[in-house]
Design a protein around this motif. Structure first.
Motif, short mmCIF file in Angstrom:
data_model
loop_
_atom_site.label_atom_id
_atom_site.label_comp_id
_atom_site.label_asym_id
_atom_site.label_seq_id
_atom_site.Cartn_x
_atom_site.Cartn_y
_atom_site.Cartn_z
N GLY A 1 0.78 -1.23 0.00
CA GLY A 1 0.00 0.00 0.00
C GLY A 1 0.81 1.28 0.00
O GLY A 1 0.27 2.36 -0.26
N ALA A 2 2.10 1.19 0.28
CA ALA A 2 2.92 2.40 0.38
C ALA A 2 3.04 3.13 -0.96
O ALA A 2 3.01 4.36 -1.00
CB ALA A 2 4.31 2.07 0.93
N ALA A 3 3.15 2.40 -2.04
CA ALA A 3 3.28 3.04 -3.35
C ALA A 3 2.00 3.81 -3.71
O ALA A 3 2.08 4.93 -4.24
CB ALA A 3 3.60 2.00 -4.42
N ALA A 4 0.86 3.25 -3.40
CA ALA A 4 -0.40 3.96 -3.66
C ALA A 4 -0.49 5.23 -2.83
O ALA A 4 -0.96 6.27 -3.31
CB ALA A 4 -1.59 3.04 -3.37
N VAL A 5 -0.01 5.16 -1.60
CA VAL A 5 0.01 6.35 -0.74
C VAL A 5 0.94 7.40 -1.35
O VAL A 5 0.62 8.59 -1.38
CB VAL A 5 0.44 6.00 0.69
CG1 VAL A 5 0.68 7.25 1.52
CG2 VAL A 5 -0.60 5.11 1.36
N ALA A 6 2.08 6.97 -1.87
CA ALA A 6 3.03 7.90 -2.46
C ALA A 6 2.43 8.61 -3.67
O ALA A 6 2.58 9.83 -3.81
CB ALA A 6 4.31 7.17 -2.85
N VAL A 7 1.74 7.88 -4.52
CA VAL A 7 1.09 8.49 -5.69
C VAL A 7 0.04 9.50 -5.22
O VAL A 7 -0.03 10.62 -5.73
CB VAL A 7 0.46 7.41 -6.61
CG1 VAL A 7 -0.43 8.04 -7.67
CG2 VAL A 7 1.55 6.57 -7.25
N ASP A 8 -0.76 9.10 -4.23
CA ASP A 8 -1.79 10.00 -3.71
C ASP A 8 -1.17 11.26 -3.12
O ASP A 8 -1.65 12.37 -3.39
CB ASP A 8 -2.61 9.27 -2.65
CG ASP A 8 -3.65 10.17 -2.00
OD1 ASP A 8 -4.52 10.69 -2.73
OD2 ASP A 8 -3.58 10.36 -0.78
N LEU A 9 -0.11 11.12 -2.34
CA LEU A 9 0.53 12.28 -1.72
C LEU A 9 1.15 13.20 -2.76
O LEU A 9 1.04 14.42 -2.64
CB LEU A 9 1.60 11.85 -0.71
CG LEU A 9 1.14 11.86 0.74
CD1 LEU A 9 0.09 10.82 1.01
CD2 LEU A 9 2.32 11.69 1.65
#
Length: 124
Positions: free
Chosen positions: A42-50
């Motif tokens: 899930g960290a990569a999705a958070v990075a894209v969102d941020l």
């Protein structure tokens, strides 16, 4: 912290991404867009969102504020971070990256800088 407590890092950077301080937003982007940390679920999705949220915060500023050093610092971080986030989660990441409005000069610069990165060029 990101290595030892990835869920705690995600919680912190999500708060930081919406902080009124551009330098705190920059810290959020830099903290989450570390390639080795983006392997956590899930960290990569958070990075894209941020990256997307902080880009919107930047372009939401009056043009006079965008000329300041704090805005420049955030813009430079985004000029690197988008490619890291997209490379870690290409499916939704590429879609979000392609949806950026390059008619805005700051977003155009961010996109241009990220397109120079080999990790993103390989995906395109």
């Amino acid at each position: 912290m990101g290595d030892d407590a990835p869920a705690a890092l995600v919680e912190i950077v999500r708060r930081w991404a919406d902080d009124p301080s551009l330098l705190v937003q920059r810290a959020a982007v830099a903290a989450i867009c570390e390639p080795r940390l983006l392997k956590a679920e899930g960290a990569a999705a958070v990075a894209v969102d941020l990256c997307g949220r902080c880009t919107l915060h930047l372009v939401g500023l009056p043009l006079a504020e965008r000329a300041g050093s704090d805005a420049r610092t955030l813009r430079q971080a985004l000029g690197y971070a988008w490619s890291v986030a997209v490379a870690a989660d290409p499916g939704p990441g590429l879609g979000a990256f392609r949806d950026l409005d390059t008619s805005d000069p700051d977003v155009g610069w961010i996109v241009k800088e990220n397109l120079r990165k080999k990790r993103l060029a390989r995906l395109l």
